[in-house]
Scaffold this motif. Structure first.
Motif, PDB file in Angstrom:
ATOM      1  N   UNK A 109       6.525 -15.610 -18.164  1.00 37.30           N
ATOM      2  CA  UNK A 109       5.691 -14.433 -18.417  1.00 37.30           C
ATOM      3  C   UNK A 109       4.990 -14.009 -17.121  1.00 37.30           C
ATOM      4  N   UNK A 110       5.014 -12.716 -16.851  1.00 37.58           N
ATOM      5  CA  UNK A 110       4.347 -12.192 -15.653  1.00 37.58           C
ATOM      6  C   UNK A 110       3.331 -11.147 -16.078  1.00 37.58           C
ATOM      7  N   UNK A 111       2.285 -11.010 -15.299  1.00 36.98           N
ATOM      8  CA  UNK A 111       1.244 -10.023 -15.579  1.00 36.98           C
ATOM      9  C   UNK A 111       1.031  -9.140 -14.362  1.00 36.98           C
ATOM     10  N   UNK A 112       0.420  -7.993 -14.600  1.00 40.01           N
ATOM     11  CA  UNK A 112       0.227  -6.990 -13.552  1.00 40.01           C
ATOM     12  C   UNK A 112      -0.987  -7.333 -12.694  1.00 40.01           C
ATOM     13  N   UNK A 113      -0.820  -7.481 -11.369  1.00 44.59           N
ATOM     14  CA  UNK A 113      -1.981  -7.703 -10.500  1.00 44.59           C
ATOM     15  C   UNK A 113      -2.844  -6.444 -10.431  1.00 44.59           C
ATOM     16  N   UNK A 114      -4.085  -6.563  -9.958  1.00 47.80           N
ATOM     17  CA  UNK A 114      -4.946  -5.383  -9.822  1.00 47.80           C
ATOM     18  C   UNK A 114      -4.342  -4.362  -8.864  1.00 47.80           C
ATOM     19  N   UNK A 115      -4.584  -3.096  -9.139  1.00 41.44           N
ATOM     20  CA  UNK A 115      -4.071  -2.024  -8.290  1.00 41.44           C
ATOM     21  C   UNK A 115      -5.010  -1.801  -7.106  1.00 41.44           C
ATOM     22  N   UNK A 116      -4.418  -1.626  -5.918  1.00 34.28           N
ATOM     23  CA  UNK A 116      -5.203  -1.394  -4.704  1.00 34.28           C
ATOM     24  C   UNK A 116      -4.635  -0.168  -3.993  1.00 34.28           C
ATOM     25  N   UNK A 117      -5.457   0.850  -3.799  1.00 36.60           N
ATOM     26  CA  UNK A 117      -5.003   2.052  -3.119  1.00 36.60           C
ATOM     27  C   UNK A 117      -4.783   1.785  -1.627  1.00 36.60           C
ATOM     28  N   UNK A 118      -3.787   2.449  -1.053  1.00 35.49           N
ATOM     29  CA  UNK A 118      -3.605   2.405   0.395  1.00 35.49           C
ATOM     30  C   UNK A 118      -4.795   3.103   1.040  1.00 35.49           C
ATOM     31  N   UNK A 119      -5.441   2.407   1.972  1.00 37.22           N
ATOM     32  CA  UNK A 119      -6.602   3.005   2.617  1.00 37.22           C
ATOM     33  C   UNK A 119      -6.211   4.137   3.545  1.00 37.22           C
ATOM     34  N   UNK A 120      -5.445   3.816   4.573  1.00 34.08           N
ATOM     35  CA  UNK A 120      -4.997   4.808   5.546  1.00 34.08           C
ATOM     36  C   UNK A 120      -3.536   4.566   5.885  1.00 34.08           C
ATOM     37  N   UNK A 121      -2.813   5.649   6.020  1.00 29.82           N
ATOM     38  CA  UNK A 121      -1.428   5.616   6.500  1.00 29.82           C
ATOM     39  C   UNK A 121      -1.359   6.576   7.671  1.00 29.82           C
ATOM     40  N   UNK A 122      -0.950   6.092   8.834  1.00 27.69           N
ATOM     41  CA  UNK A 122      -0.995   6.918  10.036  1.00 27.69           C
ATOM     42  C   UNK A 122       0.092   6.460  11.017  1.00 27.69           C
ATOM     43  N   UNK A 123       0.330   7.286  12.017  1.00 20.79           N
ATOM     44  CA  UNK A 123       1.353   6.994  13.023  1.00 20.79           C
ATOM     45  C   UNK A 123       0.744   7.120  14.413  1.00 20.79           C
ATOM     46  N   UNK A 124       1.188   6.255  15.322  1.00 23.59           N
ATOM     47  CA  UNK A 124       0.692   6.260  16.689  1.00 23.59           C
ATOM     48  C   UNK A 124       1.840   6.087  17.672  1.00 23.59           C
ATOM     49  N   UNK A 125       1.683   6.647  18.854  1.00 24.50           N
ATOM     50  CA  UNK A 125       2.611   6.385  19.947  1.00 24.50           C
ATOM     51  C   UNK A 125       2.373   4.954  20.430  1.00 24.50           C
ATOM     52  N   UNK A 134       9.149   1.986  22.990  1.00 24.27           N
ATOM     53  CA  UNK A 134       8.503   3.255  23.355  1.00 24.27           C
ATOM     54  C   UNK A 134       8.862   4.252  22.265  1.00 24.27           C
ATOM     55  N   UNK A 135       7.893   4.527  21.407  1.00 25.45           N
ATOM     56  CA  UNK A 135       8.181   5.415  20.288  1.00 25.45           C
ATOM     57  C   UNK A 135       6.969   5.571  19.393  1.00 25.45           C
ATOM     58  N   UNK A 136       7.236   5.685  18.097  1.00 22.83           N
ATOM     59  CA  UNK A 136       6.188   5.942  17.111  1.00 22.83           C
ATOM     60  C   UNK A 136       6.142   4.780  16.123  1.00 22.83           C
ATOM     61  N   UNK A 137       4.946   4.254  15.890  1.00 16.41           N
ATOM     62  CA  UNK A 137       4.741   3.178  14.939  1.00 16.41           C
ATOM     63  C   UNK A 137       3.927   3.697  13.761  1.00 16.41           C
ATOM     64  N   UNK A 138       4.438   3.503  12.540  1.00 16.29           N
ATOM     65  CA  UNK A 138       3.718   3.854  11.324  1.00 16.29           C
ATOM     66  C   UNK A 138       2.933   2.629  10.872  1.00 16.29           C
ATOM     67  N   UNK A 139       1.640   2.820  10.610  1.00 16.49           N
ATOM     68  CA  UNK A 139       0.730   1.714  10.328  1.00 16.49           C
ATOM     69  C   UNK A 139      -0.023   1.934   9.019  1.00 16.49           C
ATOM     70  N   UNK A 223       2.193  -2.963  10.641  1.00 16.45           N
ATOM     71  CA  UNK A 223       3.324  -2.098  11.020  1.00 16.45           C
ATOM     72  C   UNK A 223       4.364  -2.011   9.907  1.00 16.45           C
ATOM     73  N   UNK A 224       4.609  -0.795   9.450  1.00 20.22           N
ATOM     74  CA  UNK A 224       5.558  -0.573   8.358  1.00 20.22           C
ATOM     75  C   UNK A 224       6.890  -0.057   8.870  1.00 20.22           C
ATOM     76  N   UNK A 225       6.858   0.826   9.870  1.00 18.01           N
ATOM     77  CA  UNK A 225       8.105   1.440  10.362  1.00 18.01           C
ATOM     78  C   UNK A 225       7.937   1.797  11.831  1.00 18.01           C
ATOM     79  N   UNK A 226       8.935   1.428  12.640  1.00 22.26           N
ATOM     80  CA  UNK A 226       8.949   1.811  14.054  1.00 22.26           C
ATOM     81  C   UNK A 226      10.122   2.733  14.318  1.00 22.26           C
ATOM     82  N   UNK A 227       9.873   3.805  15.079  1.00 20.38           N
ATOM     83  CA  UNK A 227      10.912   4.757  15.445  1.00 20.38           C
ATOM     84  C   UNK A 227      10.937   4.902  16.962  1.00 20.38           C
ATOM     85  N   UNK A 228      12.071   4.614  17.559  1.00 18.80           N
ATOM     86  CA  UNK A 228      12.223   4.791  18.996  1.00 18.80           C
ATOM     87  C   UNK A 228      12.113   6.272  19.353  1.00 18.80           C
TER      88      UNK A 228
END
Length: 389
Positions: A109-125, A134-139, A223-228
């Motif tokens: 049996x599994x139960x649902x953990x508490x929901x947590x909203x993403x605070x900030x999603x942003x991208x930086x060089x 050398x590219x863009x990192x999504x954080x 770091x979620x996604x890196x793009x060259x």
């Protein structure tokens, strides 16, 4: 000695001891949607085929008395719930499977953990000479003030806009081909050039983090996604939807072991890294190996958009080289130490799906690759409902 040390002999990996094991992958979430169950069987290392399990009876039962049946969807090769539903708080869920040969399996049996909203999603060089980046990192930044959620997994969907560099205004057709003389006619029918398309791709692999090893219950700059800077997905406009799943410690531990064993893209990949005990068992034989995990997870998401100019980057190169070929239909010989351009036109239009970009009355054709002329050759010209320019 140097030769002996530096030379290696290729080694063909072969399965020595193989056992066919049921593989289960399912995460039900707090989203109201058709929930998904994926079933397969392990395969030999030398066999690239994914052994999908169909004709099974799949149900999810809830402690509040609700039961959800699943049907086999041949298009996705998955089992989908017959009716959309969401996992609810303070309710436990059990996955039950009956295969076509009558074997019964069930999860803990599994139960649902508490929901947590993403605070900030942003991208930086990001420029990191050590990692040759050398590219863009999504954080992602996230904080759970209640301290109840400590385990997270991330997935993403990336969508990018494509503008064809050499749109073709014609549909071309070759008729009256004479193989003995090599002569033919090119019929050009005007069409609306397919210049703009949109492609969507999904993340692979396992991306997790826990706050139990941090000083505070806060995720900062994960770091979620890196793009060259050379990634063609940044050519025009890019969007990423990041999904954050709050996990149980059991689910987090299971996927962490899977990731450490083989960094596999999915439990359904063809080469299984080995047996890892999950929360699925055979009802008739508890000693039978079953690979996989059934979990309930709270999901929240955020989407951002950006362009390469936002980070002072130069425009990345296109997905493929887009050289234009100017060919003369009247040139039908190679005796002049020049290629037979009439034959090239025929071969490229017939066998390689090149498209006509322009045409002159003196039988000069300008042609290019389909990816450079008709974006629907590798993408879709349907604009996503969420897209913002």
């Amino acid at each position: 000695m140097l030769l002996q040390i530096s030379c290696t002999e290729p080694y063909e990996i072969e399965t020595v001891d193989f056992e066919s094991v049921l593989v289960v992958e399912s995460t039900i979430t707090n989203e109201v949607k058709p929930q998904v169950v994926k079933l397969s069987k392990t395969s030999r290392l030398e066999d690239p085929e994914i052994l999908i399990v169909n004709n099974a009876t799949v149900t999810v039962s809830a402690s509040n008395g609700d039961n959800y049946s699943f049907y086999w969807d041949s298009e996705s090769d998955n089992y989908l719930s017959e009716q959309p539903f969401s996992a609810a708080p303070n309710t436990s869920y059990i996955l039950k499977i009956v295969t076509s040969d009558g074997k019964r399996y069930s999860s803990t049996a599994v139960t649902l953990p508490p929901s947590v909203e993403i605070g900030e999603l942003y991208a930086e060089r990001i420029v990191d000479a050590t990692d040759n980046k050398d590219g863009v990192q999504v954080l992602v930044d996230t904080e759970d003030l209640t301290g109840q959620a400590k385990y997270y997994r991330y997935e993403y969907e990336e969508t990018y806009k494509i503008i064809t560099p050499n749109p073709s205004p014609y549909i071309s057709e070759i008729i009256n081909y004479n193989p003995s003389t090599g002569s033919y006619e090119v019929v050009l029918t005007p069409r609306e050039p397919e210049e703009i398309c949109y492609s969507t791709e999904f993340s692979s692999g396992i991306s997790q983090i826990t706050t139990t090893e941090l000083n505070e219950n806060r995720i900062f700059r994960f770091p979620v996604r890196y793009l060259s800077k050379f990634d063609a997905k940044l050519q025009t406009r890019y969007s990423i939807l990041v999904k954050q799943y709050a996990q149980s410690v059991e689910a987090y531990t299971f996927y962490k072991i899977i990731d450490e064993l083989g960094s596999i893209e999915s439990l359904l990949s063809q080469g299984q890294p080995g047996y890892v005990a999950g929360n699925m068992v055979s009802e008739a034989n508890p000693q039978e190996k079953v690979l996989g995990f059934f979990e309930a997870s709270s999901m929240t998401s955020k989407r951002i958009y950006f362009n390469y100019e936002d980070f002072n980057l130069e425009k990345p190169p296109y997905f493929v080289d887009c050289d234009l070929l100017l060919l003369d239909y009247r040139d039908n010989t190679s005796l002049d130490n020049d290629p037979d351009e009439r034959e090239i036109i025929y071969n490229y239009l017939t066998y390689y799906d090149y498209q006509v970009v322009s045409f002159a009355q003196n039988f000069l054709y300008t042609i290019a690759k389909p990816e450079c002329t008709v974006c629907t050759s590798f993408s879709s010209n349907v604009k996503p409902s969420f897209w913002e320019d």
